[in-house]
Structure formats: structure tokens, C-alpha cells
Design an enzyme around this catalytic site. Sequence first.
Site, PDB file in Angstrom:
ATOM      1  CB  CYS A  19      -1.003  -0.025   1.157  1.00  0.00           C
ATOM      2  SG  CYS A  19      -0.270   0.059   2.806  1.00  0.00           S
ATOM      3  CG  ASN A  22       4.215  -1.657   5.337  1.00  0.00           C
ATOM      4  OD1 ASN A  22       5.337  -1.989   5.689  1.00  0.00           O
ATOM      5  ND2 ASN A  22       3.221  -2.522   5.330  1.00  0.00           N
ATOM      6  CB  CYS A  24      -3.821   1.790   6.994  1.00  0.00           C
ATOM      7  SG  CYS A  24      -3.588   3.240   8.054  1.00  0.00           S
ATOM      8  NE  ARG A  25      -4.502   1.637   1.596  1.00  0.00           N
ATOM      9  CZ  ARG A  25      -4.239   2.348   0.518  1.00  0.00           C
ATOM     10  NH1 ARG A  25      -5.070   2.285  -0.511  1.00  0.00           N
ATOM     11  NH2 ARG A  25      -3.176   3.119   0.448  1.00  0.00           N
ATOM     12  CB  SER A  26       0.123  -3.451   2.908  1.00  0.00           C
ATOM     13  OG  SER A  26       0.984  -2.544   3.540  1.00  0.00           O
ATOM     14  CG  ASP A 134      -5.358   5.440   2.513  1.00  0.00           C
ATOM     15  OD1 ASP A 134      -5.436   5.033   3.692  1.00  0.00           O
ATOM     16  OD2 ASP A 134      -4.390   6.085   2.074  1.00  0.00           O
TER      17      ASP A 134
HETATM   18  P1  4NP Z   1      -1.871   2.925   4.010  1.00  0.00           P
HETATM   19  O1  4NP Z   1      -2.499   4.304   4.554  1.00  0.00           O
HETATM   20  O2  4NP Z   1      -1.279   3.218   2.651  1.00  0.00           O
HETATM   21  O3  4NP Z   1      -3.058   2.006   3.929  1.00  0.00           O
HETATM   22  O4  4NP Z   1      -0.849   2.495   5.028  1.00  0.00           O
HETATM   23  C1  4NP Z   1      -1.771   5.496   4.631  1.00  0.00           C
HETATM   24  C2  4NP Z   1      -0.932   5.704   5.692  1.00  0.00           C
HETATM   25  C3  4NP Z   1      -0.237   6.895   5.788  1.00  0.00           C
HETATM   26  C4  4NP Z   1      -0.388   7.865   4.805  1.00  0.00           C
HETATM   27  C5  4NP Z   1      -1.240   7.644   3.734  1.00  0.00           C
HETATM   28  C6  4NP Z   1      -1.917   6.447   3.656  1.00  0.00           C
HETATM   29  N1  4NP Z   1       0.298   9.102   4.920  1.00  0.00           N
HETATM   30  O5  4NP Z   1       0.094   9.962   4.052  1.00  0.00           O
HETATM   31  O6  4NP Z   1       1.085   9.287   5.843  1.00  0.00           O
END
Ligand code: 4NP
Length: 166
Positions: A19, A22, A24-26, A134
Site C-alpha cells: 500500500c 504500510n 493501514c491496508r497492507s 485508504d
Molecule cells: P496505508 O495508509 O497506505 O493504507 O498504510 C496510509 C498511511 C499513511 C499515509 C497515507 C496512507 N500518509 O500519508 O502518511
Amino acid sequence: MVDMRNDRAIAKPAILFLCLGNICRSPLAEGAARAAFASAGIDATLDSAGTGDWHIGHAPDRRAQAEARRRGADISGLRARQLSPGDFYRFDLILAADEANLRDALAIRPGDATADLRLMLDLIPGRGGEGVIDPYYGKDAGFAATWDDVDAVAAALVAEFSPPSE
Ligand code: 4NP
């Protein structure tokens, strides 16, 4: 049915969930897959990474940890890392959460990469081409929807990599 094995017999599949951050989703996808493969008794190498570098070394977002715990999975020990070109040789399959992650991964994919790269939801009939939304900037309820999506992906992987029945 998509052939995720690329015509290779894989004794121990190696699957990387990807993702942006790294956190939340992954990691939720890795947690769901670890639980699903363990309960099916299938040996697999499972990992996750982000295309971005902001959260390297961080534990999953607290809301992701809480949702995983609620579903019976402990992802508190995972630590974020960034996707690297070497991942395209170490893994058989890299599953991106959304189109942006897929594009960013393609941008660093070595020409002779051996890993297949596709979207997570391509494994779910009727949801091909969709991204896992997301949840980072949204409400806590978004994390429950994320788990539902990645848990369906984990189940599809287990079905794909289960030994053929006699
Ligand atoms: P992820 O979510 O890609 O599912 O881990 C996010 C986590 C952090 C950020 C964006 C998406 N960020 O912009 O910091």
C-alpha cells in the site's frame, strides 16, 4: 480464474501486500493472510511494504491494530518498510491495494522481475480493477471495511494456493 502462479509450481508461495504507508491496508492484509494461511495449514512467506518512506520502522496505525485485534489477529509486531526492487525477485506475487500503488511499483520494477504484480481486489470476482479504500484519513469504521476487503483477498489466496484435493 486468474492464474496467480504464473505457470510455476510454487511449493511455498511468497506473497507481498503493498500500500502507500504500510501502516493501514497492507499490514491488515498481511495479518488477515497470516491468519487464513495458518488456519488452512498452508506454509507461505507473507510480508507487506509501502511505496512511500514516511513510516519506515513504525508499527501499524493504532486503529488498524485495534481492528485486527477485534478480528482475532495481532499485527502489533509488524514494522513498516518501503518496497524495493529486490522484492520483485523475492516474492511470487505482489498485491497492490490501489492503482496508485500499482503505478508506483511498476516505476521501480526491474525489467527481469519474476514477481507477478496485480491489484488485491483483482482476486475477488466482480471487483477486478477496484482499489482497497485508504482508511487513513477517515473514520474508524473505515478500518472495518478494510479488514472485510483484505480478509476476502486472504480467503481467495488460500483457495488458490491450497493443494489440489485427491
Ligand atoms: P496505508 O495508509 O497506505 O493504507 O498504510 C496510509 C498511511 C499513511 C499515509 C497515507 C496512507 N500518509 O500519508 O502518511
